[in-house]
Motif scaffolding. Structure first.
Motif, short mmCIF file in Angstrom:
data_model
loop_
_atom_site.label_atom_id
_atom_site.label_comp_id
_atom_site.label_asym_id
_atom_site.label_seq_id
_atom_site.Cartn_x
_atom_site.Cartn_y
_atom_site.Cartn_z
N VAL A 99 -8.97 8.32 0.00
CA VAL A 99 -8.68 8.38 1.51
C VAL A 99 -8.91 6.89 1.64
O VAL A 99 -7.79 6.46 2.63
CB VAL A 99 -9.82 9.12 1.99
CG1 VAL A 99 -10.01 8.84 3.62
CG2 VAL A 99 -9.50 10.69 1.48
N ILE A 100 -9.44 5.98 1.21
CA ILE A 100 -9.59 4.73 1.65
C ILE A 100 -8.39 4.05 1.10
O ILE A 100 -7.69 3.17 1.61
CB ILE A 100 -10.88 3.89 1.26
CG1 ILE A 100 -11.91 4.54 2.21
CG2 ILE A 100 -11.00 2.62 1.57
CD1 ILE A 100 -13.46 4.20 1.52
N GLY A 101 -8.17 4.32 -0.36
CA GLY A 101 -6.86 3.71 -0.95
C GLY A 101 -7.04 2.17 -1.08
O GLY A 101 -8.09 1.61 -1.53
N ASP A 102 -5.81 1.67 -0.58
CA ASP A 102 -5.90 0.19 -0.71
C ASP A 102 -6.29 -0.61 0.76
O ASP A 102 -6.07 -1.57 0.96
CB ASP A 102 -4.29 -0.08 -1.15
CG ASP A 102 -4.26 0.12 -2.42
OD1 ASP A 102 -4.99 0.11 -3.18
OD2 ASP A 102 -2.93 0.19 -2.85
N ALA A 103 -6.66 0.57 1.73
CA ALA A 103 -7.02 -0.07 3.05
C ALA A 103 -8.32 -1.17 2.92
O ALA A 103 -9.00 -1.13 2.05
CB ALA A 103 -7.53 0.83 3.83
N THR A 104 -8.07 -2.52 3.50
CA THR A 104 -8.90 -3.44 3.64
C THR A 104 -9.17 -3.96 5.12
O THR A 104 -8.48 -3.58 5.91
CB THR A 104 -8.41 -4.74 2.69
OG1 THR A 104 -7.16 -4.96 3.41
CG2 THR A 104 -8.15 -4.17 1.37
N PRO A 105 -10.25 -4.60 5.06
CA PRO A 105 -10.53 -4.97 6.50
C PRO A 105 -9.58 -5.67 7.21
O PRO A 105 -9.32 -5.77 8.68
CB PRO A 105 -11.87 -5.91 6.31
CG PRO A 105 -12.42 -5.48 5.01
CD PRO A 105 -11.19 -4.98 4.31
N LEU A 106 -8.71 -6.56 6.76
CA LEU A 106 -7.57 -7.44 7.06
C LEU A 106 -6.29 -7.15 6.28
O LEU A 106 -6.50 -7.04 5.12
CB LEU A 106 -7.94 -8.79 7.13
CG LEU A 106 -8.96 -9.29 8.34
CD1 LEU A 106 -9.33 -10.81 8.12
CD2 LEU A 106 -8.76 -8.87 9.47
N PHE B 103 -7.63 0.59 8.50
CA PHE B 103 -8.91 0.50 7.68
C PHE B 103 -9.98 1.16 8.09
O PHE B 103 -10.67 2.20 7.50
CB PHE B 103 -9.33 -1.26 7.21
CG PHE B 103 -10.36 -1.27 6.68
CD1 PHE B 103 -10.95 -0.93 5.39
CD2 PHE B 103 -11.81 -1.81 7.36
CE1 PHE B 103 -12.10 -1.06 4.70
CE2 PHE B 103 -13.02 -1.88 6.81
CZ PHE B 103 -13.20 -1.63 5.47
N VAL B 104 -10.30 0.91 9.78
CA VAL B 104 -11.48 1.56 10.27
C VAL B 104 -11.30 3.07 10.08
O VAL B 104 -12.06 4.02 9.95
CB VAL B 104 -11.45 1.21 11.60
CG1 VAL B 104 -12.73 2.11 12.55
CG2 VAL B 104 -11.85 -0.49 11.88
N LYS B 105 -10.06 3.39 10.41
CA LYS B 105 -9.52 5.07 10.23
C LYS B 105 -9.64 5.63 8.77
O LYS B 105 -10.29 6.80 9.01
CB LYS B 105 -8.21 5.08 10.75
CG LYS B 105 -7.70 6.69 10.90
CD LYS B 105 -6.25 6.62 11.37
CE LYS B 105 -5.77 8.13 11.46
NZ LYS B 105 -4.45 8.26 11.86
N ALA B 106 -9.42 4.80 7.87
CA ALA B 106 -9.42 5.55 6.61
C ALA B 106 -10.97 5.49 6.26
O ALA B 106 -11.49 6.50 5.62
CB ALA B 106 -8.79 4.58 5.47
#
Length: 163
Positions: A15-22, A128-131
């Motif tokens: 679900v988070i995958g490659d999402a990062t803070p920036l 990122f926050v959504k993930a």
């Protein structure tokens, strides 16, 4: 990763995958403060993650006293295979806030304030926050995960009283 909790964690990782803070390397802002490693530096492990990291190079898994109970903790050497990062690293600088309804959302973690310039949450990538919020919601369906996130949420609430 064996068992039900392992499969659930793998789903959360996806679900988070490659999402990062920036959308760029946030480590450039702080000289990778969150990935320095060292004695007594590390992250709490979500239930089941100790099985994934036990014996893996670069990680030292141990049991600690935490918020009136016991928890698994992982220390690191400062570099790791990003695919093996524990959930706490993947969601940093966010943490779970468990609402009275039992719903969980991702909020800035006050424990990250001493090292992360993004800890206020103001500049975090909304994707990122959504993930991270979606991953927490997925995990909250499992009672053991919800209890663990409640302990983290309680600690964060205590710390937020001082800010």
């Amino acid at each position: 990763m064996p068992g039900y909790l392992g499969r659930l964690l793998e789903q959360a990782y996806r679900v988070i995958g490659d999402a990062t803070p920036l959308p760029v390397d946030c480590g450039q802002l702080c000289e990778t403060a969150c990935c320095q490693g060292g004695d007594e530096v590390g992250m709490l492990l979500f239930p089941g993650e100790q099985l994934l990291l036990a014996g893996k190079r670069g990680f030292e898994v141990s049991r600690i006293d935490y918020m009136g109970g016991r928890a698994w903790f992982v220390g690191c050497a400062g570099t790791c295979d990003r695919e093996l990062r524990p959930l706490a690293c993947r969601v940093f600088p966010l943490g779970p806030q468990v609402l009275p309804s039992g719903r969980v959302r991702a909020v800035p973690d006050p424990r990250s304030r001493r090292m992360c310039p993004l800890a206020t949450g103001e500049f975090l990538d909304p994707a990122f926050v959504k993930a991270v919020g979606a991953a927490f919601s997925l995990l909250a369906r499992e009672p053991a995960m919800l209890r663990f996130m409640k302990r983290i949420s309680d600690e964060m609430d205590e710390l937020n009283r001082f800010f």
